[in-house]
Design an enzyme around this catalytic site. Structure first.
Site, PDB file in Angstrom:
ATOM      1  N   LEU A  37       0.861  -1.204   0.000  1.00  0.00           N
ATOM      2  CA  LEU A  37       0.000   0.000   0.000  1.00  0.00           C
ATOM      3  C   LEU A  37       0.886   1.239   0.000  1.00  0.00           C
ATOM      4  O   LEU A  37       1.910   1.254   0.668  1.00  0.00           O
ATOM      5  CB  LEU A  37      -0.892  -0.074   1.232  1.00  0.00           C
ATOM      6  N   ASN A  38       0.513   2.271  -0.792  1.00  0.00           N
ATOM      7  CA  ASN A  38       1.115   3.591  -0.580  1.00  0.00           C
ATOM      8  C   ASN A  38       0.030   4.648  -0.425  1.00  0.00           C
ATOM      9  O   ASN A  38      -0.881   4.440   0.385  1.00  0.00           O
ATOM     10  CB  ASN A  38       2.246   3.924  -1.564  1.00  0.00           C
ATOM     11  N   ASP A  39       0.095   5.758  -1.119  1.00  0.00           N
ATOM     12  CA  ASP A  39      -0.729   6.942  -0.812  1.00  0.00           C
ATOM     13  C   ASP A  39      -2.204   6.667  -0.458  1.00  0.00           C
ATOM     14  O   ASP A  39      -2.862   5.870  -1.130  1.00  0.00           O
ATOM     15  CB  ASP A  39      -0.835   7.873  -2.032  1.00  0.00           C
ATOM     16  N   GLN A  55      -3.463   3.516  -2.805  1.00  0.00           N
ATOM     17  CA  GLN A  55      -2.651   2.897  -3.842  1.00  0.00           C
ATOM     18  C   GLN A  55      -2.300   1.498  -3.371  1.00  0.00           C
ATOM     19  O   GLN A  55      -1.775   1.304  -2.261  1.00  0.00           O
ATOM     20  CB  GLN A  55      -1.382   3.731  -4.070  1.00  0.00           C
ATOM     21  N   SER A  99      -2.765   7.846  -8.023  1.00  0.00           N
ATOM     22  CA  SER A  99      -3.471   8.548  -6.955  1.00  0.00           C
ATOM     23  C   SER A  99      -4.495   9.568  -7.440  1.00  0.00           C
ATOM     24  O   SER A  99      -4.382  10.105  -8.542  1.00  0.00           O
ATOM     25  CB  SER A  99      -2.461   9.271  -6.060  1.00  0.00           C
ATOM     26  N   ARG A 166      -0.261  14.183 -12.868  1.00  0.00           N
ATOM     27  CA  ARG A 166      -1.003  13.174 -12.097  1.00  0.00           C
ATOM     28  C   ARG A 166      -1.562  13.713 -10.779  1.00  0.00           C
ATOM     29  O   ARG A 166      -1.328  14.833 -10.388  1.00  0.00           O
ATOM     30  CB  ARG A 166      -0.096  11.979 -11.805  1.00  0.00           C
ATOM     31  N   ASP A 167      -2.288  12.811 -10.106  1.00  0.00           N
ATOM     32  CA  ASP A 167      -2.813  13.007  -8.748  1.00  0.00           C
ATOM     33  C   ASP A 167      -3.853  14.126  -8.677  1.00  0.00           C
ATOM     34  O   ASP A 167      -3.696  15.119  -7.936  1.00  0.00           O
ATOM     35  CB  ASP A 167      -1.657  13.282  -7.754  1.00  0.00           C
ATOM     36  N   GLU A 221       3.833  16.146  -5.932  1.00  0.00           N
ATOM     37  CA  GLU A 221       2.891  15.029  -5.971  1.00  0.00           C
ATOM     38  C   GLU A 221       1.734  15.269  -4.999  1.00  0.00           C
ATOM     39  O   GLU A 221       1.877  15.943  -3.983  1.00  0.00           O
ATOM     40  CB  GLU A 221       3.611  13.721  -5.619  1.00  0.00           C
TER      41      GLU A 221
HETATM   42  C1  FRU Z   1       3.154   9.491  -4.631  1.00  0.00           C
HETATM   43  C2  FRU Z   1       3.004   8.813  -5.968  1.00  0.00           C
HETATM   44  C3  FRU Z   1       1.982   9.550  -6.803  1.00  0.00           C
HETATM   45  C4  FRU Z   1       1.478   8.498  -7.738  1.00  0.00           C
HETATM   46  C5  FRU Z   1       1.509   7.275  -6.873  1.00  0.00           C
HETATM   47  C6  FRU Z   1       1.802   6.000  -7.585  1.00  0.00           C
HETATM   48  O1  FRU Z   1       3.595   8.668  -3.613  1.00  0.00           O
HETATM   49  O2  FRU Z   1       4.252   8.746  -6.614  1.00  0.00           O
HETATM   50  O3  FRU Z   1       2.475  10.693  -7.455  1.00  0.00           O
HETATM   51  O4  FRU Z   1       0.216   8.777  -8.222  1.00  0.00           O
HETATM   52  O5  FRU Z   1       2.482   7.503  -5.871  1.00  0.00           O
HETATM   53  O6  FRU Z   1       1.622   4.891  -6.775  1.00  0.00           O
END
Ligand code: FRU
Length: 489
Positions: A37-39, A55, A99, A166-167, A221
């Protein structure tokens, strides 16, 4: 197009989540159900419930083609896992659903995310494309718009990056949808693009909302944008920051701007760090029905990987925090959500305990605790707390009363690789008097100093049976401690 991807990932998650031991997880922090898992994504209220997407790469404990995992909560402490919301299954998001954010409108839950395509040419050169997409759902199932990508690279003005785009942050105001998207300008540094739309598939570019001319890192980001105490705040995570005293550290940072906007341009009045710790990234906020602005972040850094791979999960979120803007101190104040107090047990209080050489206080121990500490250090000495401590391991929180700095250090936290172990921040304390709130949850420590003005979030990986907490001062100190264990069924 591979429409089976969503079903396959949902089935995989269901099959594998039951193999993960509850004991390997934190108690009151959201952790990845299975895999990586990330963001946080789409952190929003929908039909009165808080939804968190994130994520997610369920198949391994490392980053991979991104899905949006999904969970809900009614109190920011107990989470209910829901089936994965979206998977990379279209031509325009075949390399990942990156994201984004969410908004509730006319009973629908609208997700805005970045569809990523990785095209490989005959001579094996890769061309990345990032474009903005919408999926609409009912809180469980989400359908991607047939008109995706709704903001394609062709709609971008000249001189802006099509690879780093993105994002999206989406919101609705005055009968219009708006979107802020992170981007890179010609000089390679971060900027935010502003779009608007009457309908979800009729977007138009308005302006470059803000740009940093290489002042605050490179690519920006995960922007969030909201009003707080009458100010317009942007939260954002720049890549490739350069250290600037104790203010910024090198690598991925998290900062906030305070200012106002006029005719599609943001006028920055203040730039501050939101969290000084080693492990805090890509925060997002929502507004609760009782009007609290709540923030959550990924409790990790791209630069360090500390998860125990054998546990089968990797990645945690912070405990959600309430943020307010304090006019007199001109900064954001962060407070752990008040709901955590419902889970307090085994309260222990010590008043004005005298501390010099390393001391334990009766009943002040544990790996899942909420601590409030007021310390008064004599002769501007150095005060050290060790937590998650046994004969071999500990993490330290060190207050240097002369320099007025607070350091977190994980040097002796069972590391097998040479990683960044320490971070310091300035505190406001005066005459050796500091107040701290510390939330410890098995593998993480969130430190709120100066009543939430200066905050640090860090993770570590000490075996769970190391649960002593000690206090030490090289001069003399007096401390008052309030300890609550946290118990979540
Ligand atoms: C930030 C990021 C975002 C991107 C996502 C990809 O941590 O790099 O910019 O959308 O993670 O997993």
């Amino acid at each position: 197009m591979n429409l089976q991807n969503l079903e396959r990932s949902r089935a995989y998650e269901k099959e594998h989540i039951i193999k993960i031991e509850k004991e390997s997880r934190p108690v009151f922090h959201f952790s990845s159900p299975v895999g990586w898992l990330n963001d946080p994504n789409g952190f929003s209220m929908y039909e009165g419930t808080c939804h968190l997407f994130y994520q997610y790469h369920p198949y391994t404990v490392h980053w991979g083609p991104m899905h949006w995992g999904h969970a809900t909560t009614n109190d920011f402490v107990k989470w209910i896992n829901l089936p994965i919301a979206i998977a990379p299954d279209q031509e325009y998001d075949s390399a990942g659903c990156f994201s984004g954010t969410a908004v509730e409108k006319d009973g629908k839950h609208i997700l805005a995310y970045t569809g990523v395509v990785d095209e490989e040419s005959e001579n094996q050169e890769h061309r990345i494309r990032q474009q903005q997409c919408i999926a609409i759902g009912d809180g469980i199932n989400y359908e991607k718009l047939a008109s995706n990508p709704v903001i394609s690279e062709h709609m971008l003005p000249d001189g802006v990056s099509k690879e780093d785009f993105r994002d999206p942050k989406i919101w609705f105001a005055d009968d219009m949808y708006y979107m802020l998207v992170a981007n890179r300008s010609e000089d390679g540094s971060g900027q935010l693009l502003l779009f608007k739309a009457k309908e979800l598939d009729s977007w138009e570019f308005i302006s470059i909302f803000d740009k940093c001319n290489n002042e605050y890192g490179k690519m920006w980001e995960c922007p969030d944008y909201f009003t707080l105490g009458g100010k317009e705040v942007i939260l954002m995570s720049p890549q490739d920051m350069r250290a600037d005293g104790l203010r910024f550290h090198s690598g991925n940072g998290t900062i906030y701007f305070v200012g106002r906007s006029e005719n599609g341009r943001y006028l920055r009045e203040q730039v501050e760090v939101i969290d000084y710790g080693l492990d805090f990234y890509a925060p997002q906020t929502l507004l609760t029905e009782d009007n609290r602005r709540i923030m959550i972040a990924w409790m990790q850094s791209w630069d360090t990987y500390l998860a125990k791979e054998e546990n089968g999960w990797s990645g945690m979120m912070t405990l959600p925090r309430e943020v307010t803007y304090c006019e007199s101190q001109q900064c954001i104040i962060q407070t752990p959500v008040k709901e955590i107090e419902e889970y307090w047990t085994d309260t222990v209080i010590h008043n004005h305990a005298a501390i010099s050489r390393e001391t334990q206080l009766e009943g002040v121990e544990g790996r899942v605790v909420d601590l409030r500490i007021c310390v008064k250090v004599e002769q501007l000495g150095e005060f050290t707390m060790k937590l998650a401590c046994n004969d071999e391991y500990y993490v330290a929180v060190i207050y240097d009363a002369k320099k007025n700095t607070l350091e977190f250090n994980r040097m002796y936290s069972d590391l097998r690789r040479d990683i960044v172990v320490s971070r310091k921040m300035k505190v406001d304390a005066k005459d050796g008097e500091l107040n701290l709130r510390i939330l410890l949850d098995v593998y993480s420590i969130e430190i709120f100093a100066d009543n939430g003005k200066n905050v640090m979030t860090n993770v570590f990986n000490i075996p769970v049976d190391a649960e002593n907490i000690t206090f030490e001062c090289d001069t003399n100190a007096s401390i008052s401690v309030e300890k609550h264990s946290i118990h979540v069924e």
